[in-house]
Design a protein around this motif. Structure first.
Motif, PDB file in Angstrom:
ATOM      1  N   GLU A   1      -3.074   1.330 -10.953  1.00 15.09           N
ATOM      2  CA  GLU A   1      -1.622   1.337 -10.821  1.00 15.09           C
ATOM      3  C   GLU A   1      -1.020   2.329 -11.818  1.00 15.09           C
TER       4      GLU A   1
ATOM      5  N   THR B   1      -1.930   5.982 -10.505  1.00 15.19           N
ATOM      6  CA  THR B   1      -1.255   6.423  -9.286  1.00 15.19           C
ATOM      7  C   THR B   1       0.253   6.250  -9.320  1.00 15.19           C
ATOM      8  N   GLY B   2       0.732   5.299 -10.120  1.00 13.25           N
ATOM      9  CA  GLY B   2       2.159   4.986 -10.133  1.00 13.25           C
ATOM     10  C   GLY B   2       2.585   4.149  -8.945  1.00 13.25           C
ATOM     11  N   ALA B   3       1.621   3.662  -8.152  1.00 10.16           N
ATOM     12  CA  ALA B   3       1.908   2.849  -6.960  1.00 10.16           C
ATOM     13  C   ALA B   3       1.433   1.413  -7.185  1.00 10.16           C
TER      14      ALA B   3
ATOM     15  N   THR C   1      -3.877  -0.353  -2.837  1.00 10.62           N
ATOM     16  CA  THR C   1      -2.705   0.346  -3.350  1.00 10.62           C
ATOM     17  C   THR C   1      -1.726   0.560  -2.215  1.00 10.62           C
TER      18      THR C   1
ATOM     19  N   PRO D   1       0.904   3.099  -1.405  1.00  8.03           N
ATOM     20  CA  PRO D   1       1.463   4.381  -1.848  1.00  8.03           C
ATOM     21  C   PRO D   1       2.963   4.514  -1.623  1.00  8.03           C
ATOM     22  N   LYS D   2       3.536   3.644  -0.788  1.00 10.05           N
ATOM     23  CA  LYS D   2       4.979   3.701  -0.544  1.00 10.05           C
ATOM     24  C   LYS D   2       5.769   2.906  -1.581  1.00 10.05           C
ATOM     25  N   ASP D   3       5.083   2.058  -2.334  1.00 11.58           N
ATOM     26  CA  ASP D   3       5.734   1.210  -3.330  1.00 11.58           C
ATOM     27  C   ASP D   3       5.468   1.776  -4.725  1.00 11.58           C
ATOM     28  N   LEU D   4       6.237   2.800  -5.098  1.00  8.89           N
ATOM     29  CA  LEU D   4       6.064   3.448  -6.389  1.00  8.89           C
ATOM     30  C   LEU D   4       6.762   2.641  -7.472  1.00  8.89           C
TER      31      LEU D   4
ATOM     32  N   ARG E   1       3.533   7.013 -14.291  1.00 11.29           N
ATOM     33  CA  ARG E   1       2.131   7.349 -14.070  1.00 11.29           C
ATOM     34  C   ARG E   1       1.460   7.532 -15.421  1.00 11.29           C
TER      35      ARG E   1
END
Length: 170
Positions: free
Chosen positions: A114, A117-119, A139, A141-144, A148
């Motif tokens: 997390e 990736t920041g997600a 993960t 990827p749409k839920d940032l 990061r």
């Protein structure tokens, strides 16, 4: 832990497997009781936040150095990564305690990805066998969320086979 503490601990003799297993599989279950698996998962995440690692190589080296076991990615797609956790530490724990859990490792791994990736990322213990553990990292990827790892100071983890020297203790 900060980089200086990591380097000092890295120079210490290895902790005995008996001592680590005793703490992990005897003391913690006594303290945590029936909520042990959930608590250890969230402890793993919190410890990862306090000890961010820069990339997957650093995570793999860290798992080896702290005695979690040998971490290997076995599958990957856009949203999921599957890892196996193997080695003498894992098989020894499972031989001594077939009910050993690996939620601390799952939480730690999920939080590290997390941060990288920041997600939003979650981890689960997928399957436990006598010779290893399967961990699934999912993960979205749409839920940032959050920063990061590039924006967070990370530990510089060296491979276990590299003995500490004055030159690489920076």
């Amino acid at each position: 832990m900060d980089q200086s503490t990591y380097e000092k601990l890295r120079q210490q003799p290895d902790v005995s497997a008996l001592g680590a297993a005793f703490m992990r599989d005897e003391v913690l279950p006594t303290i945590l009781g029936t909520d042990q698996m959930n608590i250890l998962y969230w402890i793993g995440r919190q410890v990862a936040r306090q000890n961010p690692l820069a990339d997957e190589v650093a995570i793999i080296n860290f798992f080896d150095q702290v005695g979690f076991g040998t971490l290997t990615r076995t599958k990957q797609n856009r949203r999921q990564q599957q890892f196996t956790l193997t080695g003498a530490t894992v098989t020894g724990r499972l031989a001594a305690n077939p009910d050993a859990d690996f939620d601390l490792e799952a939480g730690f791994l999920a939080q590290q990805f997390e941060l990288i990736t920041g997600a939003a990322t979650e981890g689960t213990v997928n399957e436990i066998q006598h010779d290893g553990v399967s961990l699934m990292i999912q993960t979205d990827p749409k839920d940032l969320i959050g920063d990061r790892a590039a924006n967070v100071p990370t530990l510089s983890i060296k491979p276990k086979s590299t003995p500490p020297t004055a030159e690489n203790n920076i």
